[in-house]
Design a protein around this motif. Sequence first.
Motif, short mmCIF file in Angstrom:
data_model
loop_
_atom_site.label_atom_id
_atom_site.label_comp_id
_atom_site.label_asym_id
_atom_site.label_seq_id
_atom_site.Cartn_x
_atom_site.Cartn_y
_atom_site.Cartn_z
N SER A 7 0.82 -1.17 -0.12
CA SER A 7 0.09 -0.05 -0.01
C SER A 7 0.89 1.11 0.07
CB SER A 7 -1.02 -0.18 1.30
OG SER A 7 -1.80 1.23 1.27
N ASN A 8 0.19 2.19 -0.49
CA ASN A 8 0.93 3.68 -0.19
C ASN A 8 0.62 4.13 1.03
OD1 ASN A 8 1.71 3.79 -2.98
ND2 ASN A 8 -0.33 4.70 -3.62
N ASP A 9 -0.23 3.42 1.97
CA ASP A 9 -0.65 4.01 3.32
C ASP A 9 0.45 3.02 3.94
OD1 ASP A 9 -1.56 4.62 5.67
OD2 ASP A 9 -3.30 3.30 5.62
N ALA A 10 1.73 3.43 4.05
CA ALA A 10 2.81 2.83 4.60
C ALA A 10 3.57 3.48 5.96
CB ALA A 10 3.84 2.44 3.46
N LYS A 11 3.91 2.56 6.81
CA LYS A 11 4.48 3.12 7.90
C LYS A 11 5.87 2.48 7.58
CE LYS A 11 1.01 4.96 9.92
NZ LYS A 11 0.90 6.38 10.18
N ILE A 12 6.10 1.48 7.42
CA ILE A 12 7.49 0.74 7.19
C ILE A 12 7.85 0.71 5.65
CG2 ILE A 12 9.08 -0.90 7.69
CD1 ILE A 12 7.86 -1.09 10.46
N SER A 13 6.96 -0.42 5.22
CA SER A 13 6.96 -0.58 3.86
C SER A 13 5.65 -0.80 2.95
CB SER A 13 7.89 -2.10 3.67
OG SER A 13 7.10 -3.14 4.04
N GLY A 14 4.45 -0.82 3.77
CA GLY A 14 3.17 -0.95 3.18
C GLY A 14 2.64 -2.35 3.16
N VAL A 15 3.25 -3.48 3.93
CA VAL A 15 3.00 -4.60 3.76
C VAL A 15 1.54 -4.91 4.52
CG1 VAL A 15 3.19 -7.02 4.74
CG2 VAL A 15 5.14 -5.86 3.59
N CYS A 16 1.45 -4.31 5.75
CA CYS A 16 0.17 -4.26 6.72
C CYS A 16 -0.85 -3.43 5.95
CB CYS A 16 0.57 -3.84 7.89
SG CYS A 16 1.47 -4.77 9.00
N GLY A 17 -0.47 -2.40 5.31
CA GLY A 17 -1.30 -1.50 4.62
C GLY A 17 -2.08 -2.28 3.33
N ILE A 19 -2.21 -5.60 3.24
CA ILE A 19 -3.11 -6.67 3.50
C ILE A 19 -4.37 -6.16 4.05
CG2 ILE A 19 -3.29 -8.29 5.38
CD1 ILE A 19 -0.17 -8.69 5.22
N ALA A 20 -4.49 -5.01 4.86
CA ALA A 20 -5.77 -4.24 5.13
C ALA A 20 -6.52 -3.96 3.85
CB ALA A 20 -5.38 -3.06 5.77
N GLU A 21 -5.95 -3.28 2.86
CA GLU A 21 -6.85 -3.10 1.64
C GLU A 21 -7.30 -4.03 0.96
OE1 GLU A 21 -4.29 -0.74 -1.12
OE2 GLU A 21 -3.93 1.08 0.22
N PRO A 27 -6.17 -0.35 8.37
CA PRO A 27 -4.91 -0.72 8.65
C PRO A 27 -4.25 -0.62 9.99
CG PRO A 27 -5.05 0.96 7.02
CD PRO A 27 -6.64 0.90 7.52
N THR A 28 -4.83 -0.02 10.79
CA THR A 28 -4.32 -0.03 12.23
C THR A 28 -4.66 -1.29 12.90
OG1 THR A 28 -4.98 2.56 12.37
CG2 THR A 28 -4.70 1.28 14.50
N VAL A 29 -5.84 -1.96 12.67
CA VAL A 29 -6.17 -3.14 13.05
C VAL A 29 -5.08 -4.14 12.73
CG1 VAL A 29 -7.86 -5.06 13.26
CG2 VAL A 29 -8.58 -2.57 13.69
N VAL A 30 -4.73 -4.04 11.51
CA VAL A 30 -3.74 -5.05 10.84
C VAL A 30 -2.20 -4.87 11.70
CG1 VAL A 30 -2.72 -6.04 8.83
CG2 VAL A 30 -5.02 -5.37 8.92
N ARG A 31 -1.90 -3.80 11.76
CA ARG A 31 -0.82 -3.25 12.36
C ARG A 31 -0.75 -3.86 13.85
NH1 ARG A 31 -1.37 2.00 9.45
NH2 ARG A 31 -0.27 1.67 7.17
N LEU A 32 -1.85 -3.49 14.62
CA LEU A 32 -1.84 -3.95 15.92
C LEU A 32 -1.73 -5.38 16.02
CD1 LEU A 32 -4.25 -1.48 17.42
CD2 LEU A 32 -2.02 -1.64 17.83
N GLY A 33 -2.41 -6.04 15.26
CA GLY A 33 -2.41 -7.63 15.10
C GLY A 33 -1.21 -8.15 14.89
#
Length: 62
Positions: A7-17, A19-21, A27-33
């Motif tokens: 994703s472009n909604d990236a904190k580190i590399s966009g993997v969690c973003g 997956i969330a999309e 995305p916050t739920v996926v990152r916390l998980g």
Amino acid sequence: MKKLKRSNDAKISGVCGGIAEYMNLDPTVVRLGTVALAVFTAVIPVGISYMIAMAVMPESEV
């Protein structure tokens, strides 16, 4: 069918973003998980999986 992409909604590399999309989640739920999973599995398995996903998932076109 949707493709799994970083994703472009990236904190580190966009993997969690990405997956969330793909799963239509916040995305916050996926990152916390991901962080919770890392804490409960001693970080290394999640870290290795994250690095593999970073290498395998294509960049988003947008």
